[in-house]
Design an enzyme around this catalytic site. Structure first.
Site, PDB file in Angstrom:
ATOM      1  N   LYS A   9      86.015  18.588 -99.411  1.00 33.09           N
ATOM      2  CA  LYS A   9      86.398  17.014-100.262  1.00 33.09           C
ATOM      3  C   LYS A   9      85.329  16.164-100.557  1.00 33.09           C
ATOM      4  CE  LYS A   9      90.229  19.021-102.334  1.00 33.09           C
ATOM      5  NZ  LYS A   9      91.610  18.545-102.862  1.00 33.09           N
ATOM      6  N   ASN A  62      86.303  17.743-106.311  1.00 29.53           N
ATOM      7  CA  ASN A  62      86.236  18.392-106.003  1.00 29.53           C
ATOM      8  C   ASN A  62      85.913  19.349-107.167  1.00 29.53           C
ATOM      9  OD1 ASN A  62      87.732  17.508-108.168  1.00 29.53           O
ATOM     10  ND2 ASN A  62      89.727  19.021-108.285  1.00 29.53           N
ATOM     11  N   ASP A  93      92.163  16.198-109.583  1.00 30.61           N
ATOM     12  CA  ASP A  93      92.943  16.764-108.677  1.00 30.61           C
ATOM     13  C   ASP A  93      94.416  15.312-109.013  1.00 30.61           C
ATOM     14  OD1 ASP A  93      92.549  18.777-106.717  1.00 30.61           O
ATOM     15  OD2 ASP A  93      92.255  17.277-105.475  1.00 30.61           O
ATOM     16  N   ALA A 113      99.687   9.920 -96.344  1.00 29.89           N
ATOM     17  CA  ALA A 113      98.239   8.251 -96.301  1.00 29.89           C
ATOM     18  C   ALA A 113      97.438   9.467 -96.525  1.00 29.89           C
ATOM     19  CB  ALA A 113      98.884   7.249 -95.785  1.00 29.89           C
ATOM     20  N   GLY A 114      97.557  10.881 -96.143  1.00 30.82           N
ATOM     21  CA  GLY A 114      95.740  10.981 -96.163  1.00 30.82           C
ATOM     22  C   GLY A 114      94.930  11.314 -97.246  1.00 30.82           C
ATOM     23  N   GLY A 115      93.777  11.666 -97.448  1.00 26.88           N
ATOM     24  CA  GLY A 115      93.251  12.227 -98.264  1.00 26.88           C
ATOM     25  C   GLY A 115      94.737  12.774 -99.610  1.00 26.88           C
ATOM     26  N   LEU A 170     103.142  18.561-103.872  1.00 27.37           N
ATOM     27  CA  LEU A 170     101.604  18.411-104.089  1.00 27.37           C
ATOM     28  C   LEU A 170     101.300  19.713-103.528  1.00 27.37           C
ATOM     29  CD1 LEU A 170     101.853  15.572-104.683  1.00 27.37           C
ATOM     30  CD2 LEU A 170      98.939  15.578-103.489  1.00 27.37           C
TER      31      LEU A 170
HETATM   32  P1  ATR Z   1      95.814  15.471 -96.538  1.00 32.66           P
HETATM   33  O1  ATR Z   1      94.116  15.594 -96.753  1.00 32.66           O
HETATM   34  O2  ATR Z   1      96.414  16.984 -96.913  1.00 32.66           O
HETATM   35  O3  ATR Z   1      95.993  13.995 -96.833  1.00 32.66           O
HETATM   36  P2  ATR Z   1      95.355  14.591 -93.738  1.00 32.66           P
HETATM   37  O4  ATR Z   1      94.201  13.223 -94.265  1.00 32.66           O
HETATM   38  O5  ATR Z   1      94.806  15.171 -92.887  1.00 32.66           O
HETATM   39  O6  ATR Z   1      95.527  15.856 -95.217  1.00 32.66           O
HETATM   40  O7  ATR Z   1      96.441  13.374 -94.481  1.00 32.66           O
HETATM   41  C1  ATR Z   1      97.413  14.382 -93.657  1.00 32.66           C
HETATM   42  C2  ATR Z   1      98.931  13.486 -93.998  1.00 32.66           C
HETATM   43  O8  ATR Z   1      99.658  14.279 -94.136  1.00 32.66           O
HETATM   44  C3  ATR Z   1      98.644  12.125 -92.956  1.00 32.66           C
HETATM   45  O9  ATR Z   1      99.946  11.339 -93.915  1.00 32.66           O
HETATM   46  C4  ATR Z   1      99.873  12.746 -92.147  1.00 32.66           C
HETATM   47  O10 ATR Z   1     100.597  11.285 -91.224  1.00 32.66           O
HETATM   48  P3  ATR Z   1      99.645  10.566 -90.392  1.00 32.66           P
HETATM   49  O11 ATR Z   1      98.662   9.589 -91.333  1.00 32.66           O
HETATM   50  O12 ATR Z   1     100.659   9.488 -89.347  1.00 32.66           O
HETATM   51  O13 ATR Z   1      99.017  11.968 -89.382  1.00 32.66           O
HETATM   52  C5  ATR Z   1     100.689  13.543 -92.356  1.00 32.66           C
HETATM   53  N1  ATR Z   1     101.491  14.192 -91.811  1.00 32.66           N
HETATM   54  C6  ATR Z   1     100.997  15.377 -91.193  1.00 32.66           C
HETATM   55  N2  ATR Z   1     101.809  15.787 -90.234  1.00 32.66           N
HETATM   56  C7  ATR Z   1     103.469  15.459 -90.717  1.00 32.66           C
HETATM   57  C8  ATR Z   1     104.029  15.473 -89.855  1.00 32.66           C
HETATM   58  N3  ATR Z   1     104.398  16.046 -89.201  1.00 32.66           N
HETATM   59  N4  ATR Z   1     105.340  14.276 -89.880  1.00 32.66           N
HETATM   60  C9  ATR Z   1     105.138  13.060 -91.110  1.00 32.66           C
HETATM   61  N5  ATR Z   1     103.469  12.947 -91.433  1.00 32.66           N
HETATM   62  C10 ATR Z   1     103.116  14.562 -91.457  1.00 32.66           C
END
Ligand code: ATR
Length: 288
Positions: A79, A100, A116, A142-144, A229
């Site tokens: 994306k 997307n 999305d 707080a990711g994508g 989601l």
């Molecule tokens: P996406 O595009 O799916 O959002 P991403 O940008 O890699 O993927 O973001 C993943 C999110 O899931 C992040 O907010 C991550 O937290 P961190 O920023 O602290 O890494 C969160 N995440 C992934 N595994 C987690 C876990 N076991 N517990 C809590 N948060 C998690």
């Protein structure tokens, strides 16, 4: 050249071609959804799923459009690359830093959009009668995935929107980017003690591996709802968390998936398919 070749090339040019690119892509429901939309609306089109690793993305997209393709969906992990590829973008795509949906325009340029967020909001409002205006909303992660839904949620004027993340700094920075669009703050999971929300959305990738962040008891207000989601054939870890915490509704992202597809279909074809029969069909299949 034989007659067969001639027929083949006629077919190739007469049916508009679409595809979803991703990696992995084998289990994508998008081809099914778009074929159902096409059947329902009487649109002649072809929609396939193509496994495209990130390093081949630019070449694959250029080739797809050069060979007459009309539109693409891009999913994980493409994306952000699609966002970079697009010649121009809608405002919602600009803000989400992810695309997307790519659509060939009449002038030959490629428009990038992100459906999305609107897909999520439509699913909540229309399919589940969950009103967002005036309520307290929490997004986990707080990711994508989080970034893509913030602006469409703030447009609904919630009372508050809190982004909570394991890495606190990321939540604070993400919230700051949207400060001018509404009441939004970022924090860590520990800061959620003694707070309550009417809607909790899980946008972490943790759910896919069966984990839910450690959340304080009482976080979900009485009568509140939960939404993951992510989706799966079985209830996700967060959907189960919602049920355990007495959510009025604890939903997964299947409806969002169908709604974001419908919005992409509309961008490409100018026709709005009915989503409800498609959601019902996919739901009945996974319950079977
Ligand atoms: P996406 O595009 O799916 O959002 P991403 O940008 O890699 O993927 O973001 C993943 C999110 O899931 C992040 O907010 C991550 O937290 P961190 O920023 O602290 O890494 C969160 N995440 C992934 N595994 C987690 C876990 N076991 N517990 C809590 N948060 C998690």
């Amino acid at each position: 050249m034989g007659i067969m070749d001639g027929e083949k090339s006629t077919i190739m040019t007469s049916i508009d071609r679409y595809a979803v690119f991703g990696h992995p892509i084998k289990h994508s429901k998008s081809p099914r959804i778009h074929r159902l939309f096409a059947e329902q609306t009487g649109q002649a089109l072809e929609y396939t799923a193509v496994d495209v690793p990130a390093e081949q993305f630019r070449t694959a997209v250029a080739m797809f459009f050069a060979e007459g393709g009309k539109g693409l969906n891009c999913t994980v992990p493409l994306k952000e690359l699609a966002w970079n590829y697009a010649d121009h973008k809608t405002e919602r795509a600009q803000l989400s830093k992810a695309v997307n949906t790519l659509a060939l325009q009449a002038d030959g340029s490629i428009l990038g959009d992100n459906t999305d967020g609107i897909g999520l909001v439509t699913d909540l409002l229309t399919n589940h009668a969950i009103t967002l205006s005036g309520i307290r909303i929490l997004i986990l992660g707080a990711g994508g995935a989080s970034r893509g839904i913030i602006a469409p949620i703030l447009e609904q004027s919630p009372q508050t929107l809190v982004i909570a993340n394991r890495t606190v700094d990321k939540a604070v920075k993400l919230a700051a980017e949207f400060h001018d669009k509404g009441a939004i703050t970022g924090c860590g999971f520990d800061d959620l003690k003694n707070r309550q929300f009417d809607l909790i959305l899980n946008a972490t990738s943790a759910s896919l591996s069966g984990c839910v962040p450690a959340l304080p008891a009482g976080l979900l207000a009485t009568g509140g709802n939960c939404y993951d989601l992510a989706y799966g054939n079985e209830p996700t870890a967060f959907v189960r968390w919602g049920l355990e915490n007495h959510a009025a509704k604890s939903l997964d992202g299947l409806g969002m998936l169908v709604e974001q597809a419908a919005e992409a279909f509309f961008i490409w074809r100018g026709v709005r398919p009915q989503t409800r029969p498609v959601i019902e069909l996919l739901n009945s299949e996974r319950q079977a």
